[in-house]
Structure formats: C-alpha cells, structure tokens
Write a protein that holds these residues in place. Structure first.
Motif, PDB file in Angstrom:
ATOM      1  N   PHE A  86       0.882  -1.132   0.143  1.00 16.05           N
ATOM      2  CA  PHE A  86       0.045   0.039   0.071  1.00 16.05           C
ATOM      3  C   PHE A  86       0.931   1.175  -0.026  1.00 16.05           C
ATOM      4  O   PHE A  86       1.789   1.321   0.621  1.00 16.05           O
ATOM      5  CB  PHE A  86      -0.914   0.046   1.371  1.00 16.05           C
ATOM      6  N   HIS A  87       0.599   2.247  -0.750  1.00 13.71           N
ATOM      7  CA  HIS A  87       1.013   3.567  -0.777  1.00 13.71           C
ATOM      8  C   HIS A  87       0.077   4.586  -0.071  1.00 13.71           C
ATOM      9  O   HIS A  87      -0.693   4.881  -0.890  1.00 13.71           O
ATOM     10  CB  HIS A  87       1.752   4.048  -2.201  1.00 13.71           C
ATOM     11  N   LEU A  88       0.297   4.905   1.254  1.00 15.13           N
ATOM     12  CA  LEU A  88      -0.646   5.698   1.854  1.00 15.13           C
ATOM     13  C   LEU A  88      -0.169   7.101   2.450  1.00 15.13           C
ATOM     14  O   LEU A  88       0.785   6.861   3.099  1.00 15.13           O
ATOM     15  CB  LEU A  88      -1.574   4.784   2.777  1.00 15.13           C
ATOM     16  N   THR A  89      -0.902   7.962   2.460  1.00 18.77           N
ATOM     17  CA  THR A  89      -0.617   9.109   3.408  1.00 18.77           C
ATOM     18  C   THR A  89      -0.872   8.690   4.882  1.00 18.77           C
ATOM     19  O   THR A  89      -1.587   7.925   4.960  1.00 18.77           O
ATOM     20  CB  THR A  89      -1.387  10.536   2.814  1.00 18.77           C
ATOM     21  N   LEU A 114      -7.954 -15.633   9.387  1.00 16.78           N
ATOM     22  CA  LEU A 114      -7.384 -14.553   8.725  1.00 16.78           C
ATOM     23  C   LEU A 114      -5.952 -14.299   9.533  1.00 16.78           C
ATOM     24  O   LEU A 114      -6.277 -13.537  10.706  1.00 16.78           O
ATOM     25  CB  LEU A 114      -8.162 -13.129   8.519  1.00 16.78           C
ATOM     26  N   ALA A 115      -4.965 -14.414   8.913  1.00 14.56           N
ATOM     27  CA  ALA A 115      -3.600 -13.968   9.586  1.00 14.56           C
ATOM     28  C   ALA A 115      -3.155 -12.673   8.828  1.00 14.56           C
ATOM     29  O   ALA A 115      -2.851 -12.839   7.912  1.00 14.56           O
ATOM     30  CB  ALA A 115      -2.680 -15.169   9.654  1.00 14.56           C
ATOM     31  N   THR A 116      -2.608 -11.749   9.808  1.00 13.04           N
ATOM     32  CA  THR A 116      -2.214 -10.415   9.219  1.00 13.04           C
ATOM     33  C   THR A 116      -0.976  -9.893   9.753  1.00 13.04           C
ATOM     34  O   THR A 116      -0.538 -10.315  10.880  1.00 13.04           O
ATOM     35  CB  THR A 116      -3.310  -9.133   9.557  1.00 13.04           C
ATOM     36  N   ILE A 117      -0.185  -9.406   8.909  1.00 11.73           N
ATOM     37  CA  ILE A 117       1.255  -8.932   9.444  1.00 11.73           C
ATOM     38  C   ILE A 117       1.233  -7.675   8.667  1.00 11.73           C
ATOM     39  O   ILE A 117       1.044  -7.570   7.399  1.00 11.73           O
ATOM     40  CB  ILE A 117       2.213  -9.713   8.915  1.00 11.73           C
ATOM     41  N   PHE A 118       1.448  -6.614   9.197  1.00 11.71           N
ATOM     42  CA  PHE A 118       1.576  -5.113   8.579  1.00 11.71           C
ATOM     43  C   PHE A 118       3.034  -4.606   9.037  1.00 11.71           C
ATOM     44  O   PHE A 118       3.558  -4.762  10.065  1.00 11.71           O
ATOM     45  CB  PHE A 118       0.757  -4.178   9.240  1.00 11.71           C
ATOM     46  N   ILE A 119       3.988  -4.522   7.729  1.00 10.88           N
ATOM     47  CA  ILE A 119       5.241  -4.278   7.987  1.00 10.88           C
ATOM     48  C   ILE A 119       5.433  -2.893   7.214  1.00 10.88           C
ATOM     49  O   ILE A 119       5.549  -2.974   5.883  1.00 10.88           O
ATOM     50  CB  ILE A 119       5.950  -5.072   7.196  1.00 10.88           C
ATOM     51  N   PRO A 120       5.783  -1.744   7.995  1.00 11.27           N
ATOM     52  CA  PRO A 120       6.065  -0.592   7.360  1.00 11.27           C
ATOM     53  C   PRO A 120       7.455  -0.748   6.549  1.00 11.27           C
ATOM     54  O   PRO A 120       8.395  -1.569   7.008  1.00 11.27           O
ATOM     55  CB  PRO A 120       6.211   0.349   8.739  1.00 11.27           C
ATOM     56  N   THR A 121       7.392   0.010   5.502  1.00  9.52           N
ATOM     57  CA  THR A 121       8.555  -0.123   4.778  1.00  9.52           C
ATOM     58  C   THR A 121       9.620   1.199   4.836  1.00  9.52           C
ATOM     59  O   THR A 121       8.954   2.187   4.783  1.00  9.52           O
ATOM     60  CB  THR A 121       8.311  -0.194   3.235  1.00  9.52           C
ATOM     61  N   THR A 122      10.604   0.907   5.345  1.00 10.26           N
ATOM     62  CA  THR A 122      11.878   2.041   5.646  1.00 10.26           C
ATOM     63  C   THR A 122      12.305   2.450   4.235  1.00 10.26           C
ATOM     64  O   THR A 122      12.853   1.599   3.489  1.00 10.26           O
ATOM     65  CB  THR A 122      12.978   1.823   6.441  1.00 10.26           C
ATOM     66  N   GLU A 123      11.914   3.975   3.856  1.00 11.45           N
ATOM     67  CA  GLU A 123      12.694   4.030   2.508  1.00 11.45           C
ATOM     68  C   GLU A 123      13.422   5.159   2.776  1.00 11.45           C
ATOM     69  O   GLU A 123      13.627   6.078   3.553  1.00 11.45           O
ATOM     70  CB  GLU A 123      11.532   4.296   1.480  1.00 11.45           C
ATOM     71  N   ASP A 134      -7.350   6.047   8.044  1.00 14.48           N
ATOM     72  CA  ASP A 134      -8.704   5.790   7.548  1.00 14.48           C
ATOM     73  C   ASP A 134      -8.682   4.108   7.344  1.00 14.48           C
ATOM     74  O   ASP A 134      -9.692   3.463   7.538  1.00 14.48           O
ATOM     75  CB  ASP A 134      -9.049   6.564   6.277  1.00 14.48           C
ATOM     76  N   PHE A 135      -7.462   3.749   6.691  1.00 17.89           N
ATOM     77  CA  PHE A 135      -7.686   2.308   6.580  1.00 17.89           C
ATOM     78  C   PHE A 135      -7.531   1.382   7.811  1.00 17.89           C
ATOM     79  O   PHE A 135      -8.581   0.658   7.672  1.00 17.89           O
ATOM     80  CB  PHE A 135      -6.179   1.755   5.633  1.00 17.89           C
TER      81      PHE A 135
END
Length: 175
Positions: free
Chosen positions: A131-134, A166-175, A140-141
């Motif tokens: 995802f590319h989100l502000t 449902l198994a979820t994993i949210f991984i922020p990407t460091t750029e 909101d998501f």
C-alpha cells in the motif's frame, strides 16, 4: 513492565495460544478442548489450563456435576488476552523478533495441518499487497479495517458457517 512481558510469553506459548484461540471463539470444557485440539495430550491440556487460570487469562464460566464429578466450562477473559498498543510498543526489537518467530511457527503449523489433512484448498490463500498511503489514508484504512474485522469476527459459530482464519502482518517499509 515485567508483567507485560510475562503476558506476551504466556500467550505466545504454542499450546496456550491454541487454547486461548479456541476459548475466544467458544466456551468449552477440558474434554471439549482435548477433542478440538486432538494433538494436545490430556496432561498437557490440564497443565496449560491451570497456567492460564492462574494468570487470569481464562476463567471458569460454569461448573456442573456430571457422573459424580465437577465439570468446568472455560472461557477466555477477552480483555486480558489482548496486548494493548502501549504494551506492544514497550517490547524491544529482539523481543518482537522472538514473538514474531513464535507467531510464524504457530501459523506454519496451522497451514501444515490444513494442507496435510484436507483435500480442498478453495478458501486457502496467501499474498503480498503493498500500500502507498498518506498518514490520513493509513489512519482511515486502519479504522475501516478494524470495523470490518469486528463485524465479521463477532459472528458466533453456527452449522451454516465455516471457520476461516485470517492472519495479518503489517510491515512498514523504511525508505
């Protein structure tokens, strides 16, 4: 701080994790849990139930006499089995890696059990969605995601319903 760490360690034990997951869905007796978690030996089940009771992560919902013995019905203490955002953020990166490995191992076991014992894989799947989100879009998501999860996860087991995890994993990407 030690209590928070102890809580995560208690919940992330492979057998206790499965017991708590089962009891979040439905109150059960020890016999019901043994039937549900077929690979857990009876002695192990009773030992882990005692640990969870002692730490107040589960509770006895009901006691009834069955053939001269007291049969206990257990239920999860839903407010106690969740780790708060503050507790979660208090862990070190090393602790998160340890917890993630435990979580991933549990997930791998669930997938392995499904794939080795079921011939149908129509509802099974996995993927990777970037995802590319502000900041506002991300907020909101997560609000909408949480509402959707609460709506559907609150549905009680019923003969017309199939259990789907449902198994979820949210991984922020460091750029």
């Amino acid at each position: 701080m030690a209590l928070m760490k102890k809580k995560a360690d208690l919940l992330l034990h492979p057998v206790r994790m499965r017991i708590v997951q089962a009891l979040v869905e439905e109150n059960m007796t020890a016999y019901g849990l043994i039937h549900e978690l077929k690979d857990v030996p009876q002695a192990t089940m009773y030992r882990q139930l005692q640990t969870l009771l002692k730490e107040e992560l589960i509770q006895v919902i009901e006691e009834k006499m069955v053939k001269g013995s007291v049969e206990k019905v257990y239920g999860a203490v839903k407010s106690a089995v969740n780790i708060s955002r503050e507790e979660f953020q208090a862990y070190s990166n090393e602790e998160h890696l340890h917890f993630f490995l435990t979580y991933h191992t549990h997930l791998l076991t669930e997938v392995q059990n499904y794939l080795l014992h079921e011939n149908k894989t129509t509802d099974f799947g996995y993927g990777f969605t970037p995802f590319h989100l502000t900041k506002e879009e991300k907020k909101d998501f997560f609000v909408r995601y949480k509402a959707l999860m609460e709506e559907f996860s609150s549905k009680a087991p019923h003969e017309d319903r199939t259990k789907l995890t449902l198994a979820t994993i949210f991984i922020p990407t460091t750029e």
